[in-house]
Design a protein around this motif. Structure first.
Motif, PDB file in Angstrom:
ATOM      1  N   LYS A 203       0.818  -1.216   0.000  1.00 48.94           N
ATOM      2  CA  LYS A 203       0.000   0.000   0.000  1.00 48.94           C
ATOM      3  C   LYS A 203       0.853   1.267   0.000  1.00 48.94           C
ATOM      4  O   LYS A 203       0.303   2.373  -0.046  1.00 48.94           O
ATOM      5  N   HIS A 204       2.159   1.113   0.081  1.00 52.23           N
ATOM      6  CA  HIS A 204       3.036   2.275   0.141  1.00 52.23           C
ATOM      7  C   HIS A 204       4.114   2.208  -0.932  1.00 52.23           C
ATOM      8  O   HIS A 204       4.469   1.130  -1.419  1.00 52.23           O
ATOM      9  N   LEU A 205       4.616   3.380  -1.279  1.00 55.39           N
ATOM     10  CA  LEU A 205       5.768   3.521  -2.151  1.00 55.39           C
ATOM     11  C   LEU A 205       6.849   4.269  -1.383  1.00 55.39           C
ATOM     12  O   LEU A 205       6.570   4.888  -0.360  1.00 55.39           O
ATOM     13  N   CYS A 206       8.070   4.209  -1.894  1.00 52.57           N
ATOM     14  CA  CYS A 206       9.158   4.959  -1.283  1.00 52.57           C
ATOM     15  C   CYS A 206      10.050   5.524  -2.386  1.00 52.57           C
ATOM     16  O   CYS A 206      10.802   4.791  -3.018  1.00 52.57           O
ATOM     17  N   LYS A 207       9.881   6.824  -2.653  1.00 53.77           N
ATOM     18  CA  LYS A 207      10.604   7.507  -3.717  1.00 53.77           C
ATOM     19  C   LYS A 207      10.444   6.802  -5.064  1.00 53.77           C
ATOM     20  O   LYS A 207      11.417   6.352  -5.676  1.00 53.77           O
ATOM     21  N   PRO A 208       9.206   6.682  -5.561  1.00 50.35           N
ATOM     22  CA  PRO A 208       8.984   6.040  -6.863  1.00 50.35           C
ATOM     23  C   PRO A 208       9.590   6.880  -7.987  1.00 50.35           C
ATOM     24  O   PRO A 208       9.592   8.108  -7.926  1.00 50.35           O
ATOM     25  N   THR A 209      10.068   6.211  -9.015  1.00 50.42           N
ATOM     26  CA  THR A 209      10.855   6.898 -10.036  1.00 50.42           C
ATOM     27  C   THR A 209      10.187   7.015 -11.395  1.00 50.42           C
ATOM     28  O   THR A 209      10.284   8.048 -12.050  1.00 50.42           O
ATOM     29  N   SER A 210       9.509   5.965 -11.860  1.00 51.44           N
ATOM     30  CA  SER A 210       9.083   5.934 -13.255  1.00 51.44           C
ATOM     31  C   SER A 210       7.849   5.059 -13.418  1.00 51.44           C
ATOM     32  O   SER A 210       7.568   4.185 -12.585  1.00 51.44           O
ATOM     33  N   ILE A 211       7.115   5.295 -14.521  1.00 45.55           N
ATOM     34  CA  ILE A 211       5.913   4.513 -14.837  1.00 45.55           C
ATOM     35  C   ILE A 211       5.926   4.149 -16.322  1.00 45.55           C
ATOM     36  O   ILE A 211       6.300   4.966 -17.160  1.00 45.55           O
ATOM     37  N   ALA A 212       5.515   2.931 -16.627  1.00 47.23           N
ATOM     38  CA  ALA A 212       5.260   2.512 -18.009  1.00 47.23           C
ATOM     39  C   ALA A 212       3.846   1.965 -18.071  1.00 47.23           C
ATOM     40  O   ALA A 212       3.393   1.281 -17.146  1.00 47.23           O
ATOM     41  N   VAL A 213       3.147   2.261 -19.180  1.00 50.20           N
ATOM     42  CA  VAL A 213       1.757   1.842 -19.334  1.00 50.20           C
ATOM     43  C   VAL A 213       1.604   1.116 -20.662  1.00 50.20           C
ATOM     44  O   VAL A 213       1.966   1.636 -21.721  1.00 50.20           O
ATOM     45  N   ALA A 214       1.069  -0.101 -20.616  1.00 49.75           N
ATOM     46  CA  ALA A 214       0.873  -0.898 -21.820  1.00 49.75           C
ATOM     47  C   ALA A 214      -0.404  -0.504 -22.535  1.00 49.75           C
ATOM     48  O   ALA A 214      -1.320   0.059 -21.932  1.00 49.75           O
ATOM     49  N   THR A 215      -0.488  -0.817 -23.824  1.00 44.00           N
ATOM     50  CA  THR A 215      -1.717  -0.557 -24.569  1.00 44.00           C
ATOM     51  C   THR A 215      -2.860  -1.411 -24.039  1.00 44.00           C
ATOM     52  O   THR A 215      -4.036  -1.079 -24.241  1.00 44.00           O
ATOM     53  N   THR A 216      -2.547  -2.487 -23.350  1.00 45.59           N
ATOM     54  CA  THR A 216      -3.568  -3.330 -22.721  1.00 45.59           C
ATOM     55  C   THR A 216      -4.079  -2.733 -21.418  1.00 45.59           C
ATOM     56  O   THR A 216      -5.007  -3.265 -20.823  1.00 45.59           O
ATOM     57  N   GLY A 217      -3.465  -1.650 -20.960  1.00 45.31           N
ATOM     58  CA  GLY A 217      -3.906  -0.966 -19.754  1.00 45.31           C
ATOM     59  C   GLY A 217      -3.095  -1.278 -18.521  1.00 45.31           C
ATOM     60  O   GLY A 217      -3.236  -0.590 -17.501  1.00 45.31           O
ATOM     61  N   GLU A 218      -2.246  -2.311 -18.563  1.00 52.75           N
ATOM     62  CA  GLU A 218      -1.454  -2.642 -17.386  1.00 52.75           C
ATOM     63  C   GLU A 218      -0.443  -1.543 -17.068  1.00 52.75           C
ATOM     64  O   GLU A 218       0.099  -0.902 -17.971  1.00 52.75           O
ATOM     65  N   ILE A 219      -0.207  -1.359 -15.780  1.00 44.43           N
ATOM     66  CA  ILE A 219       0.614  -0.258 -15.271  1.00 44.43           C
ATOM     67  C   ILE A 219       1.813  -0.839 -14.538  1.00 44.43           C
ATOM     68  O   ILE A 219       1.672  -1.745 -13.715  1.00 44.43           O
ATOM     69  N   PHE A 220       2.997  -0.308 -14.832  1.00 39.56           N
ATOM     70  CA  PHE A 220       4.217  -0.719 -14.162  1.00 39.56           C
ATOM     71  C   PHE A 220       4.810   0.505 -13.463  1.00 39.56           C
ATOM     72  O   PHE A 220       5.103   1.511 -14.112  1.00 39.56           O
ATOM     73  N   ILE A 221       4.976   0.429 -12.153  1.00 42.39           N
ATOM     74  CA  ILE A 221       5.553   1.534 -11.386  1.00 42.39           C
ATOM     75  C   ILE A 221       6.888   1.088 -10.807  1.00 42.39           C
ATOM     76  O   ILE A 221       6.955   0.071 -10.096  1.00 42.39           O
ATOM     77  N   ALA A 222       7.943   1.843 -11.107  1.00 46.16           N
ATOM     78  CA  ALA A 222       9.253   1.583 -10.515  1.00 46.16           C
ATOM     79  C   ALA A 222       9.291   2.246  -9.146  1.00 46.16           C
ATOM     80  O   ALA A 222       9.322   3.471  -9.038  1.00 46.16           O
ATOM     81  N   ASP A 223       9.251   1.421  -8.111  1.00 44.20           N
ATOM     82  CA  ASP A 223       9.324   1.902  -6.728  1.00 44.20           C
ATOM     83  C   ASP A 223      10.799   1.909  -6.367  1.00 44.20           C
ATOM     84  O   ASP A 223      11.301   1.016  -5.684  1.00 44.20           O
ATOM     85  N   GLY A 224      11.475   2.984  -6.806  1.00 35.42           N
ATOM     86  CA  GLY A 224      12.863   2.893  -7.150  1.00 35.42           C
ATOM     87  C   GLY A 224      13.922   3.018  -6.091  1.00 35.42           C
ATOM     88  O   GLY A 224      14.727   2.112  -5.893  1.00 35.42           O
ATOM     89  N   TYR A 225      13.987   4.163  -5.396  1.00 32.86           N
ATOM     90  CA  TYR A 225      15.185   4.445  -4.608  1.00 32.86           C
ATOM     91  C   TYR A 225      15.301   3.586  -3.355  1.00 32.86           C
ATOM     92  O   TYR A 225      16.395   3.162  -2.993  1.00 32.86           O
ATOM     93  N   CYS A 226      14.192   3.338  -2.679  1.00 33.14           N
ATOM     94  CA  CYS A 226      14.270   2.607  -1.403  1.00 33.14           C
ATOM     95  C   CYS A 226      14.002   1.121  -1.578  1.00 33.14           C
ATOM     96  O   CYS A 226      14.736   0.280  -1.048  1.00 33.14           O
ATOM     97  N   ASN A 227      12.941   0.784  -2.320  1.00 26.57           N
ATOM     98  CA  ASN A 227      12.483  -0.599  -2.386  1.00 26.57           C
ATOM     99  C   ASN A 227      13.055  -1.390  -3.556  1.00 26.57           C
ATOM    100  O   ASN A 227      13.015  -2.623  -3.545  1.00 26.57           O
ATOM    101  N   SER A 228      13.552  -0.700  -4.580  1.00 21.30           N
ATOM    102  CA  SER A 228      14.154  -1.353  -5.753  1.00 21.30           C
ATOM    103  C   SER A 228      13.286  -2.498  -6.271  1.00 21.30           C
ATOM    104  O   SER A 228      13.718  -3.642  -6.392  1.00 21.30           O
ATOM    105  N   ARG A 229      12.052  -2.146  -6.589  1.00 19.56           N
ATOM    106  CA  ARG A 229      11.113  -3.136  -7.101  1.00 19.56           C
ATOM    107  C   ARG A 229      10.222  -2.495  -8.162  1.00 19.56           C
ATOM    108  O   ARG A 229      10.144  -1.258  -8.269  1.00 19.56           O
ATOM    109  N   ILE A 230       9.548  -3.334  -8.927  1.00 20.16           N
ATOM    110  CA  ILE A 230       8.548  -2.891  -9.892  1.00 20.16           C
ATOM    111  C   ILE A 230       7.205  -3.461  -9.459  1.00 20.16           C
ATOM    112  O   ILE A 230       7.085  -4.660  -9.189  1.00 20.16           O
ATOM    113  N   LEU A 231       6.191  -2.604  -9.389  1.00 17.25           N
ATOM    114  CA  LEU A 231       4.836  -3.029  -9.053  1.00 17.25           C
ATOM    115  C   LEU A 231       3.990  -3.008 -10.324  1.00 17.25           C
ATOM    116  O   LEU A 231       3.906  -1.985 -11.006  1.00 17.25           O
ATOM    117  N   LYS A 232       3.383  -4.153 -10.636  1.00 18.35           N
ATOM    118  CA  LYS A 232       2.534  -4.249 -11.822  1.00 18.35           C
ATOM    119  C   LYS A 232       1.067  -4.255 -11.388  1.00 18.35           C
ATOM    120  O   LYS A 232       0.665  -5.039 -10.526  1.00 18.35           O
TER     121      LYS A 232
END
Length: 385
Positions: A203-232
């Motif tokens: 439910k939380h992010l920590c300094k998120p960096t970037s987002i990519a969005v597919a034509t199918t509608g799926e969303i990818f968020i780079a939860d970058g500086y602290c968590n070093s993960r991608i949330l789809k």
């Protein structure tokens, strides 16, 4: 068989890279190690030293040269923009359906050693949101400002993405949130994360960096500086997957930028502190249970990769100051062959590139910097025969 000059130089870099990296100041360590990261001052001082050295020769194979013969080469557009823009740190750039570049900047705010505490809370929250417009739409022909908004909304801008429906997707590292704005609307229709509260749960992010969005509608968020993960997420904002999961073979260190190559079902990540671009499966369509390793582009002269943008099945990228051996430059990458196939830069050179975007018809790309605060335009032109 004798090694070519480029191969010898690459071997030299491999041998000396670890020693060079150990000499970097502590500010260059990832933030999740609890060490203060100064995003401008340290980069500027390092890059001044780096630009006193010689350019790094590229080491490419014959097959890569054949690919390069067909490449469209980024060519700097001189005297663009035609007038000086009053900008803060320019952290994001995207291009809308009208082929207009849109930039995201911090106005008077900066990210320095006093911006966050050791637990990643934003120390300037008491100042409130930035009062000036932070999102500017530029004329693609002359770079003049033709639209602006975003005043009194954002605390410390970072990433900007525009999807095929002209929705704006924004990350703010101070707010620890990501947003979706529909065209022309001032209030977000989707919000990810809790205002000003960093965290590592779903439910939380920590300094998120970037987002990519597919034509199918799926969303990818780079939860970058602290968590070093991608949330789809699905199009409605429901969490589908976390990358990497325990069974994945990749480990990310500050995923700083995202680009989708949908025809390859790949999500390409500028894995900044690992100094590579890694492209795991995006999972946009069924592979009938097939799992394969991510595509990885990592060569000795790549440095810390700050941003990636996709055109067709290729990736355009920019690095940032890394060490005294490596130039700051643009790179053209071929994920399929996992190789760097071109290097490029403006005539006067880059200092601190932070983001890159390619327009929809593939005729131009834009690069923004955080010091000096600047926007570059490049035309993508066929190579000279």
């Amino acid at each position: 068989m004798a090694l070519r000059i480029g191969e010898l130089f690459s071997l030299f870099l491999l041998i000396n890279l670890e020693e060079a990296l150990q000499a970097l100041p502590l500010e260059f360590a990832p933030e999740d190690e609890g060490i203060t990261y100064n995003e401008v001052e340290q980069l500027l001082s390092l890059n001044r030293a780096a630009r006193q050295g010689e350019d790094t020769p590229a080491s490419i194979s014959e097959s890569q040269l054949n690919i390069a013969d067909k490449l469209e080469v980024p060519k700097e557009v001189k005297n663009w923009p035609v007038e000086d823009l009053i900008l803060g740190q320019v952290t994001g750039v995207a291009v809308n359906s009208a082929q207009q570049p849109v930039i995201f900047h911090r106005a008077e705010r900066v990210w320095d050693g006093l911006t966050f505490n050791s637990t990643n809370y934003y120390l300037q929250a008491h100042l409130g949101p930035i009062k000036d417009p932070t999102i500017l739409t530029l004329d693609p022909h002359n770079g003049s400002v033709i639209g602006k908004w975003g005043a009194d909304k954002f605390y410390l801008p970072h990433g900007l993405t525009i999807d095929r429906h002209d929705n704006l997707w924004i990350t703010d590292v101070g707010m620890h949130q990501a947003f979706k704005f529909k065209p022309g609307e001032q209030q977000p229709t989707l919000i990810f994360g809790e205002l000003l509260v960093p965290g590592s749960d779903v439910k939380h992010l920590c300094k998120p960096t970037s987002i990519a969005v597919a034509t199918t509608g799926e969303i990818f968020i780079a939860d970058g500086y602290c968590n070093s993960r991608i949330l789809k997420y699905n199009a409605a904002g429901g969490l589908l997957k976390i990358i990497p999961n325990p069974s994945d073979v990749i480990l990310l260190q500050v995923p700083h930028s995202l680009a989708l190559i949908e025809t390859m079902d790949r999500l390409c990540i500028a894995d900044r502190e690992s100094m590579r671009v890694v492209c795991p499966r995006a999972g946009l369509y069924s592979l009938k249970g097939k799992k394969d390793n991510p595509l990885t582009i990592q060569q000795p002269d790549m440095g810390r990769l700050f941003a990636v943008a996709a055109k067709g099945r290729l990736i355009y990228a920019v690095n940032g100051p890394t060490n005294q051996l490596l130039p700051v430059q643009g790179l053209t990458l071929d994920p399929e062959s996992e190789s760097v196939i071109d290097h490029w830069a403006p005539e006067e050179g880059f200092n601190n590139p932070h983001d890159i975007a390619v327009n929809a018809n593939g005729s131009a790309l834009y690069v923004v910097e955080i010091g000096p605060n600047k926007v570059w335009k490049f035309e993508l032109v066929p190579p000279k025969k």
